[in-house]
Motif scaffolding. Sequence first.
Motif, PDB file in Angstrom:
ATOM      1  N   TYR A 233      42.669 -27.620   6.721  1.00  0.00           N
ATOM      2  CA  TYR A 233      42.490 -26.324   7.255  1.00  0.00           C
ATOM      3  C   TYR A 233      44.003 -25.327   8.030  1.00  0.00           C
ATOM      4  N   PHE A 234      44.601 -24.168   7.943  1.00  0.00           N
ATOM      5  CA  PHE A 234      45.999 -24.291   8.410  1.00  0.00           C
ATOM      6  C   PHE A 234      45.702 -23.319   9.507  1.00  0.00           C
ATOM      7  N   SER A 235      44.649 -22.877  10.132  1.00  0.00           N
ATOM      8  CA  SER A 235      43.943 -21.825  11.446  1.00  0.00           C
ATOM      9  C   SER A 235      42.395 -22.667  11.581  1.00  0.00           C
ATOM     10  N   SER A 236      42.176 -21.354  12.540  1.00  0.00           N
ATOM     11  CA  SER A 236      40.629 -22.093  12.476  1.00  0.00           C
ATOM     12  C   SER A 236      39.843 -20.902  12.302  1.00  0.00           C
ATOM     13  N   THR A 237      40.537 -19.914  11.136  1.00  0.00           N
ATOM     14  CA  THR A 237      39.690 -18.604  10.962  1.00  0.00           C
ATOM     15  C   THR A 237      40.334 -18.507   9.106  1.00  0.00           C
ATOM     16  N   THR A 238      39.017 -18.779   8.944  1.00  0.00           N
ATOM     17  CA  THR A 238      39.016 -19.195   6.939  1.00  0.00           C
ATOM     18  C   THR A 238      39.191 -18.220   6.196  1.00  0.00           C
ATOM     19  N   LEU A 239      39.530 -18.272   5.198  1.00  0.00           N
ATOM     20  CA  LEU A 239      39.403 -16.993   4.175  1.00  0.00           C
ATOM     21  C   LEU A 239      38.964 -17.782   2.715  1.00  0.00           C
ATOM     22  N   MET A 240      37.935 -17.162   2.362  1.00  0.00           N
ATOM     23  CA  MET A 240      37.796 -17.977   1.130  1.00  0.00           C
ATOM     24  C   MET A 240      37.628 -17.191  -0.134  1.00  0.00           C
ATOM     25  N   SER A 241      37.630 -17.567  -0.881  1.00  0.00           N
ATOM     26  CA  SER A 241      38.086 -17.040  -2.620  1.00  0.00           C
ATOM     27  C   SER A 241      37.288 -18.284  -3.483  1.00  0.00           C
ATOM     28  N   VAL A 242      36.669 -16.796  -4.165  1.00  0.00           N
ATOM     29  CA  VAL A 242      35.039 -17.763  -5.100  1.00  0.00           C
ATOM     30  C   VAL A 242      35.855 -16.893  -6.794  1.00  0.00           C
ATOM     31  N   ALA A 243      35.868 -17.375  -7.139  1.00  0.00           N
ATOM     32  CA  ALA A 243      36.069 -16.568  -8.731  1.00  0.00           C
ATOM     33  C   ALA A 243      34.628 -17.349  -9.479  1.00  0.00           C
ATOM     34  N   THR A 244      34.179 -16.033 -10.117  1.00  0.00           N
ATOM     35  CA  THR A 244      32.391 -16.164 -10.236  1.00  0.00           C
ATOM     36  C   THR A 244      32.704 -15.698 -11.810  1.00  0.00           C
ATOM     37  N   GLY A 245      33.593 -15.755 -11.910  1.00  0.00           N
ATOM     38  CA  GLY A 245      33.872 -15.102 -14.141  1.00  0.00           C
ATOM     39  C   GLY A 245      32.860 -13.368 -13.578  1.00  0.00           C
ATOM     40  N   ASN A 246      32.247 -13.334 -14.704  1.00  0.00           N
ATOM     41  CA  ASN A 246      31.685 -12.156 -15.597  1.00  0.00           C
ATOM     42  C   ASN A 246      30.070 -12.132 -14.617  1.00  0.00           C
ATOM     43  N   SER A 247      29.608 -13.494 -13.280  1.00  0.00           N
ATOM     44  CA  SER A 247      28.247 -13.805 -12.864  1.00  0.00           C
ATOM     45  C   SER A 247      28.755 -12.251 -11.520  1.00  0.00           C
ATOM     46  N   THR A 248      27.804 -11.676 -10.750  1.00  0.00           N
ATOM     47  CA  THR A 248      27.481 -10.475  -9.913  1.00  0.00           C
ATOM     48  C   THR A 248      27.017 -11.190  -9.105  1.00  0.00           C
ATOM     49  N   SER A 249      26.785 -12.925  -8.579  1.00  0.00           N
ATOM     50  CA  SER A 249      26.453 -12.559  -7.487  1.00  0.00           C
ATOM     51  C   SER A 249      27.336 -14.546  -7.181  1.00  0.00           C
ATOM     52  N   TYR A 250      26.829 -14.998  -6.039  1.00  0.00           N
ATOM     53  CA  TYR A 250      26.867 -16.149  -5.556  1.00  0.00           C
ATOM     54  C   TYR A 250      26.672 -16.457  -4.558  1.00  0.00           C
ATOM     55  N   GLN A 251      25.684 -18.058  -4.194  1.00  0.00           N
ATOM     56  CA  GLN A 251      25.236 -18.415  -3.103  1.00  0.00           C
ATOM     57  C   GLN A 251      26.130 -19.801  -2.161  1.00  0.00           C
ATOM     58  N   THR A 252      25.426 -19.366  -1.218  1.00  0.00           N
ATOM     59  CA  THR A 252      26.502 -20.032   0.186  1.00  0.00           C
ATOM     60  C   THR A 252      26.402 -20.267   1.139  1.00  0.00           C
ATOM     61  N   ASP A 253      26.354 -21.716   1.328  1.00  0.00           N
ATOM     62  CA  ASP A 253      25.735 -22.554   2.682  1.00  0.00           C
ATOM     63  C   ASP A 253      26.202 -23.154   3.753  1.00  0.00           C
ATOM     64  N   ASP A 254      27.773 -22.578   3.493  1.00  0.00           N
ATOM     65  CA  ASP A 254      29.047 -23.044   4.501  1.00  0.00           C
ATOM     66  C   ASP A 254      29.056 -22.598   5.627  1.00  0.00           C
ATOM     67  N   LEU A 255      28.626 -21.782   6.227  1.00  0.00           N
ATOM     68  CA  LEU A 255      28.119 -20.587   7.054  1.00  0.00           C
ATOM     69  C   LEU A 255      28.011 -20.654   8.497  1.00  0.00           C
ATOM     70  N   GLN A 256      28.982 -20.499   9.557  1.00  0.00           N
ATOM     71  CA  GLN A 256      28.242 -20.854  11.027  1.00  0.00           C
ATOM     72  C   GLN A 256      27.618 -19.936  11.723  1.00  0.00           C
ATOM     73  N   SER A 257      26.383 -20.095  12.368  1.00  0.00           N
ATOM     74  CA  SER A 257      25.599 -19.342  12.705  1.00  0.00           C
ATOM     75  C   SER A 257      26.083 -18.608  14.077  1.00  0.00           C
ATOM     76  N   GLY A 258      25.532 -17.009  13.962  1.00  0.00           N
ATOM     77  CA  GLY A 258      26.220 -16.062  15.497  1.00  0.00           C
ATOM     78  C   GLY A 258      27.755 -15.928  15.574  1.00  0.00           C
ATOM     79  N   THR A 259      28.136 -16.040  13.656  1.00  0.00           N
ATOM     80  CA  THR A 259      29.451 -15.405  13.238  1.00  0.00           C
ATOM     81  C   THR A 259      29.391 -14.515  12.725  1.00  0.00           C
ATOM     82  N   THR A 260      30.322 -13.136  12.729  1.00  0.00           N
ATOM     83  CA  THR A 260      30.624 -11.883  12.385  1.00  0.00           C
ATOM     84  C   THR A 260      31.326 -12.006  10.219  1.00  0.00           C
TER      85      THR A 260
END
Length: 287
Positions: A233-260
């Motif tokens: 990690y290069f800082s406390s804030t992250t930018l995630m990039s996910v290549a989904t191909g031709n799929s129009t959805s992605y599910q994640t469980d790596d989010l923190q609570s109380g965060t925008t």
Amino acid sequence: MKYIQVLIMTILLLVNVILPAFAREVTLYWEPSPSPDVIGYKVYYQQGAPKLPLSGTEADQGTSPIDVENSLMVSISGLDESVVYYFSVTAYDSSYNESTFSNIVSTTWMPPLLSPQKESLVVPWNVAFQWDAGPYEHYLNYTLYYGTDKDMVINAGVTPYRPGSSSNIHWPAVTNSQLILIALIVMLTLLSTTGPRGWRAAYPRRIAVAGLFFVSLVACGGGGSDSSGDVAYFSSTTLMSVATGNSTSYQTDDLQSGTTYYWKVNAQSTTEPGTVYHSETYSFTTQ
């Protein structure tokens, strides 16, 4: 019939109105006709293909053409955000003689974001990102971006980021076991080569190997990556990039609570290299 001239029309503003039906409002401007007999204009529109005459039916202002009288602009609402629309203008005189069509202009398609909705409140686990597919004439691959830095998400896929203090992207790191293995391989390779003068000639190489091995041990145990040792990690804030191909959805469980979080989707054309369609950027907050 008189010849009536209408100059080139140019779209100066496209505004997406956030409605439950994901409707779009488009504002068109054009230059007045130089013909002195002109008293009004008609705006033609149609989705899907730029085939004249444009014969759309779904706008709130009515079916094509829309008579705007002597106005030099019109806002057309109720348009489907998930498709491309084409527009053209004609001028008419007091006898309702109509000019030829102006040039045809079109909207720029934007991937419509479905979920999480703008400024919504969601639970931080099993968040499903969803968006609409592009028009049938587009062949697209999608990249999802999400993170806690609004500017980074907006610029993602537009301005390249590089590792360092100004970058918040997850960059891959070598694991501890991989570092140790590399160090051992290098050490054994150098120690096995003593050279024609024997052990003394290889002495500098032995010193270098010992130093390399020490540095690798410090790097493995000293930290600088996360607790798993797999991602740096290069800082406390992250930018995630996910290549989904031709799929129009992605599910994640790596989010923190109380965060925008902020998220958007870029759609890359597979038939027109370099053509990228950028969605709006939505925000949501985890509970």
